[in-house]
Write an enzyme that holds these catalytic residues in place. Structure first.
Site, short mmCIF file in Angstrom:
data_model
loop_
_atom_site.label_atom_id
_atom_site.label_comp_id
_atom_site.label_asym_id
_atom_site.label_seq_id
_atom_site.Cartn_x
_atom_site.Cartn_y
_atom_site.Cartn_z
CG ASP A 1 -1.68 1.23 1.45
OD1 ASP A 1 -2.31 1.66 0.48
OD2 ASP A 1 -1.65 1.80 2.57
CG ASP B 1 -1.82 7.58 0.40
OD1 ASP B 1 -0.79 8.13 -0.01
OD2 ASP B 1 -2.92 7.68 -0.17
N GLY C 1 -7.30 4.58 3.80
CA GLY C 1 -7.41 3.51 2.80
C GLY C 1 -8.70 3.51 1.99
NE ARG D 1 -10.02 11.71 -5.68
CZ ARG D 1 -9.52 11.91 -6.89
NH1 ARG D 1 -10.20 12.62 -7.77
NH2 ARG D 1 -8.34 11.42 -7.23
CG ASN E 1 -3.89 12.18 -6.78
OD1 ASN E 1 -3.79 12.85 -7.80
ND2 ASN E 1 -4.94 12.26 -5.98
CG ASP F 1 -1.89 2.76 6.43
OD1 ASP F 1 -2.13 2.36 5.26
OD2 ASP F 1 -2.27 3.86 6.85
C1 BG6 Z 1 -5.83 6.05 -0.14
C2 BG6 Z 1 -5.86 6.99 1.05
O1 BG6 Z 1 -4.53 5.61 -0.37
O2 BG6 Z 1 -6.29 6.73 -1.32
C3 BG6 Z 1 -7.24 7.58 1.21
O3 BG6 Z 1 -5.50 6.26 2.21
C4 BG6 Z 1 -7.67 8.26 -0.10
O4 BG6 Z 1 -7.23 8.52 2.26
C5 BG6 Z 1 -7.61 7.25 -1.24
O5 BG6 Z 1 -8.99 8.76 0.01
C6 BG6 Z 1 -8.00 7.84 -2.60
O6 BG6 Z 1 -7.06 8.79 -2.98
P1 BG6 Z 1 -7.20 9.78 -4.21
O7 BG6 Z 1 -5.81 10.34 -4.36
O8 BG6 Z 1 -7.59 8.95 -5.41
O9 BG6 Z 1 -8.22 10.79 -3.87
MG MG Z 2 -2.74 3.21 3.46
#
Ligand code: BG6
Ligand code: MG
Length: 215
Positions: free
Chosen positions: A13, A15, A50, A53, A120, A172
């Protein structure tokens, strides 16, 4: 333990495991929530770990009746804020022990994949300077159903051409551990047992993972 087969790949993973972008997600959601007059605290943010969005926004909206058009606009606005915070991200934002672990696994011939719910993720790993470590990169665009569904991890294993039983996921988030277990994979949880206690192995941080103990 699910099987005694040798572990052939680690699926990471992003983030909260390799970098801590949770704070940036929080600041971006908080800014949106304040603009919209929605209550949102750091404690609420913990529930979003995790989570995709869209699912995150649904949790913040707590059942409020909002049009699909407005939901899309709010997600875009939050993402714009998040991406502006990402501008300063670089190698300095790698969590302690992350690169050492990637290097150690590579040396042992373990194959590496990334499986992040974030759309992202490719930008983030590019900024962190770790793109070259991963054979497979699965992100928020790779599958429809996000964690706790097993789809993202199954997709990564399929791309590696490996059975789930020889894959080990490092996560996590509670939703991430649940997703990996639903996929039939081994798991390492990073963080407090209250959050990731369901994992096969639990470590307070990536720096404390003992590779020899696991493979
Ligand atoms: C996860 C994060 O990795 O990605 C979440 O832990 C987040 O908090 C999710 O909402 C989606 O991310 P993004 O960048 O597509 O908005
Ligand atoms: Mg994570």
């Amino acid at each position: 333990m699910i099987s005694k087969k040798k572990i052939e790949a680690f699926i990471f993973d992003l983030d909260g495991v390799l970098t801590d972008t949770a704070e940036y997600h929080y600041l971006a959601w908080k800014r949106l929530a304040d603009e919209e007059g929605l209550p949102f605290s750091r404690k609420d943010n913990e529930q979003l770990r995790g989570v995709s969005r869209r699912a995150s926004l649904d949790l913040i909206l707590k059942g409020r009746n909002v049009s699909e058009k407005k939901i899309q606009e709010m997600m875009d606005r939050k993402n714009g804020y998040y991406r502006s915070y990402l501008e300063t991200v670089s190698e300095k934002d790698l969590l302690s022990g992350a690169v050492e672990l990637l290097d150690r696994l590579k040396k042992k011939g373990i194959r590496l994949a990334l499986a992040s719910a974030s759309k992202n993720a490719p930008t983030v790993i590019d900024k962190l300077g770790i793109v070259g470590y991963f054979e497979v990169i699965a992100d928020g665009n790779s599958v429809e159903k996000t964690k706790p569904a097993p789809d993202l991890f199954l997709y990564a294993a399929e791309q590696l051409n490996l059975e789930p039983q020889v894959c080990l996921v490092i996560e996590d988030a509670e939703a991430g551990i649940a997703a990996a277990q639903a996929a039939g994979m081994h798991t390492i949880g990073i963080g407090p047992v209250e959050r990731v206690g369901a994992a096969d192995f639990v470590y307070p941080s990536v720096a404390e993972i003992k590779v020899e103990e696991i493979i």
